[in-house]
Design a protein around this motif. Structure first.
Motif, PDB file in Angstrom:
ATOM      1  N   ALA A  93       0.825  -1.216   0.000  1.00 23.74           N
ATOM      2  CA  ALA A  93       0.000   0.000   0.000  1.00 23.74           C
ATOM      3  C   ALA A  93       0.858   1.265   0.000  1.00 23.74           C
ATOM      4  O   ALA A  93       0.701   2.147  -0.851  1.00 23.74           O
ATOM      5  CB  ALA A  93      -0.948  -0.008   1.198  1.00 23.74           C
ATOM      6  N   ALA A  94       1.756   1.375   0.964  1.00 17.47           N
ATOM      7  CA  ALA A  94       2.583   2.581   1.047  1.00 17.47           C
ATOM      8  C   ALA A  94       3.480   2.719  -0.178  1.00 17.47           C
ATOM      9  O   ALA A  94       3.621   3.807  -0.750  1.00 17.47           O
ATOM     10  CB  ALA A  94       3.421   2.559   2.329  1.00 17.47           C
ATOM     11  N   GLY A  95       4.073   1.616  -0.604  1.00 16.80           N
ATOM     12  CA  GLY A  95       4.995   1.663  -1.737  1.00 16.80           C
ATOM     13  C   GLY A  95       4.347   2.091  -3.026  1.00 16.80           C
ATOM     14  O   GLY A  95       4.957   2.797  -3.838  1.00 16.80           O
ATOM     15  N   THR A  96       3.092   1.697  -3.243  1.00 15.16           N
ATOM     16  CA  THR A  96       2.434   2.084  -4.492  1.00 15.16           C
ATOM     17  C   THR A  96       2.202   3.586  -4.557  1.00 15.16           C
ATOM     18  O   THR A  96       2.393   4.202  -5.615  1.00 15.16           O
ATOM     19  CB  THR A  96       1.105   1.332  -4.682  1.00 15.16           C
ATOM     20  OG1 THR A  96       0.247   1.581  -3.572  1.00 15.16           O
ATOM     21  CG2 THR A  96       1.332  -0.154  -4.802  1.00 15.16           C
ATOM     22  N   LEU A  97       1.811   4.194  -3.440  1.00 15.44           N
ATOM     23  CA  LEU A  97       1.627   5.649  -3.456  1.00 15.44           C
ATOM     24  C   LEU A  97       2.962   6.363  -3.620  1.00 15.44           C
ATOM     25  O   LEU A  97       3.051   7.367  -4.345  1.00 15.44           O
ATOM     26  CB  LEU A  97       0.922   6.130  -2.187  1.00 15.44           C
ATOM     27  CG  LEU A  97       0.623   7.637  -2.142  1.00 15.44           C
ATOM     28  CD1 LEU A  97      -0.286   8.061  -3.297  1.00 15.44           C
ATOM     29  CD2 LEU A  97      -0.005   8.035  -0.804  1.00 15.44           C
ATOM     30  N   LEU A  98       4.006   5.862  -2.987  1.00 17.67           N
ATOM     31  CA  LEU A  98       5.333   6.446  -3.173  1.00 17.67           C
ATOM     32  C   LEU A  98       5.705   6.475  -4.655  1.00 17.67           C
ATOM     33  O   LEU A  98       6.181   7.497  -5.173  1.00 17.67           O
ATOM     34  CB  LEU A  98       6.385   5.641  -2.407  1.00 17.67           C
ATOM     35  CG  LEU A  98       6.433   5.802  -0.890  1.00 17.67           C
ATOM     36  CD1 LEU A  98       7.344   4.743  -0.294  1.00 17.67           C
ATOM     37  CD2 LEU A  98       6.914   7.194  -0.496  1.00 17.67           C
ATOM     38  N   ILE A  99       5.473   5.354  -5.333  1.00 13.98           N
ATOM     39  CA  ILE A  99       5.837   5.268  -6.751  1.00 13.98           C
ATOM     40  C   ILE A  99       5.001   6.222  -7.594  1.00 13.98           C
ATOM     41  O   ILE A  99       5.528   6.943  -8.456  1.00 13.98           O
ATOM     42  CB  ILE A  99       5.685   3.817  -7.243  1.00 13.98           C
ATOM     43  CG1 ILE A  99       6.784   2.947  -6.617  1.00 13.98           C
ATOM     44  CG2 ILE A  99       5.760   3.738  -8.767  1.00 13.98           C
ATOM     45  CD1 ILE A  99       6.570   1.460  -6.796  1.00 13.98           C
ATOM     46  N   GLU A 100       3.699   6.246  -7.367  1.00 14.57           N
ATOM     47  CA  GLU A 100       2.835   7.137  -8.152  1.00 14.57           C
ATOM     48  C   GLU A 100       3.216   8.603  -7.943  1.00 14.57           C
ATOM     49  O   GLU A 100       3.252   9.387  -8.893  1.00 14.57           O
ATOM     50  CB  GLU A 100       1.378   6.903  -7.769  1.00 14.57           C
ATOM     51  CG  GLU A 100       0.849   5.549  -8.237  1.00 14.57           C
ATOM     52  CD  GLU A 100      -0.519   5.223  -7.673  1.00 14.57           C
ATOM     53  OE1 GLU A 100      -1.023   6.002  -6.832  1.00 14.57           O
ATOM     54  OE2 GLU A 100      -1.098   4.187  -8.072  1.00 14.57           O
ATOM     55  N   GLU A 101       3.506   8.971  -6.699  1.00 17.68           N
ATOM     56  CA  GLU A 101       3.882  10.357  -6.418  1.00 17.68           C
ATOM     57  C   GLU A 101       5.294  10.691  -6.908  1.00 17.68           C
ATOM     58  O   GLU A 101       5.645  11.858  -7.035  1.00 17.68           O
ATOM     59  CB  GLU A 101       3.759  10.640  -4.919  1.00 17.68           C
ATOM     60  CG  GLU A 101       2.328  10.739  -4.436  1.00 17.68           C
ATOM     61  CD  GLU A 101       1.570  11.909  -5.066  1.00 17.68           C
ATOM     62  OE1 GLU A 101       2.153  13.001  -5.182  1.00 17.68           O
ATOM     63  OE2 GLU A 101       0.402  11.723  -5.464  1.00 17.68           O
ATOM     64  N   ALA A 102       6.081   9.655  -7.196  1.00 15.38           N
ATOM     65  CA  ALA A 102       7.427   9.866  -7.739  1.00 15.38           C
ATOM     66  C   ALA A 102       7.441   9.769  -9.261  1.00 15.38           C
ATOM     67  O   ALA A 102       8.512   9.740  -9.874  1.00 15.38           O
ATOM     68  CB  ALA A 102       8.396   8.846  -7.144  1.00 15.38           C
ATOM     69  N   GLY A 103       6.251   9.714  -9.875  1.00 13.33           N
ATOM     70  CA  GLY A 103       6.161   9.729 -11.333  1.00 13.33           C
ATOM     71  C   GLY A 103       6.085   8.371 -11.985  1.00 13.33           C
ATOM     72  O   GLY A 103       6.169   8.278 -13.218  1.00 13.33           O
TER      73      GLY A 103
END
Length: 266
Positions: free
Chosen positions: A213-223
């Protein structure tokens, strides 16, 4: 700072301190077997309790989905998704690759993410629409345009041995196209590494929501982008995930698709 992100950071750091204290006493810990190749220690449980205590003090009406204690219903449409110690097997062996993962979603949309590596004191954070950071500095996914020269992360399906043959076929074909593959053993941290460009991409079979969960948002917010093995967005349902920048994700998907069994084609 987003107030919910601040709470998540406080909770992650508190859990990280407990994990580090337990590291030196790991040979004396009570360890239980949850399933095939799936272990839990008192450190996992204590770290999870400390996270939940911090969250519930600030947001008593929010729901909780945590790896060890399961689901706790709330009175609002907010849900915290918690993995108190992602990489327990590494931790129990003193292998320095484990993390704390905390995410908040509202009406099924992820809003806040924290992945914390207590050994390196590296804090990966994101709030929807505000980008992703590592220790307060902005991060971006790799800009590599293809698998040539790529460093790709993965995870073995050690809990789902019915998929081993399909996975090994994926591994073989992927290894022939990239610079190298890595299997560190903490999916949450692997996804954070994709967000920060340390890995160009990632794929794994059979993860749980708290792993990613946390990792997917990190990736999306990092482009970057995240998908399931069908190229859609059902990875929380299937547990099968691919991540990277748009070109890398597409290349991984095209590479592994011929190796997918019917059970994995989603």
């Amino acid at each position: 700072m987003n107030p919910a992100l601040n709470i998540a950071i406080t909770a992650a750091r508190r859990a990280g301190s407990q994990i580090l204290r337990g590291l030196d006493q790991r040979h004396e810990l009570q360890i239980d077997v949850k399933g095939q190749n799936d272990f839990v220690s008192e450190v996992d449980r204590n770290a999870e309790k400390s996270i939940i205590d911090v969250i519930q003090k600030a947001y008593p009406e929010h729901a909780i989905l945590a790896e060890e204690s399961g689901s706790q219903e709330g009175k609002m449409e907010y849900e915290w998704i918690i993995d108190p110690l992602d990489g327990t097997t590494n931790f129990l062996h003193g292998n320095p690759q484990f993390s704390v993962s905390i995410a908040l979603r509202h009406k099924k949309r992820l809003e806040v993410a924290v992945v914390y590596d207590p050994l390196r004191d590296e804090l990966f954070t994101a709030s929807r629409g505000e980008g992703a950071q590592l220790n307060g500095r902005k991060i971006r996914v790799s800009g590599l345009p293809s698998l040539q020269g790529a460093l790709i992360g993965t995870g073995f399906p050690f809990k789902y041995q019915q998929h081993i043959d399909a996975y090994m076929a994926m591994f073989k074909v992927m290894l022939q196209q990239v610079a190298d593959l890595r299997r560190p053993g903490s999916a949450a941290l692997d996804l954070a590494y994709v967000a920060s460009g340390r890995l160009d991409g990632f794929w794994e079979i059979g993860l749980q929501p708290w792993d990613m969960a946390a990792g997917t948002l990190l990736i999306e917010e990092a482009g970057g982008l995240v998908s399931d093995f069908g190229g859609g967005h059902d990875y929380f349902k299937t547990g099968n995930i691919i991540a990277g920048n748009p070109r890398i994700l597409k290349a991984i998907l095209q590479t592994i698709r011929p190796q997918l069994t019917p059970a994995l084609q989603r």
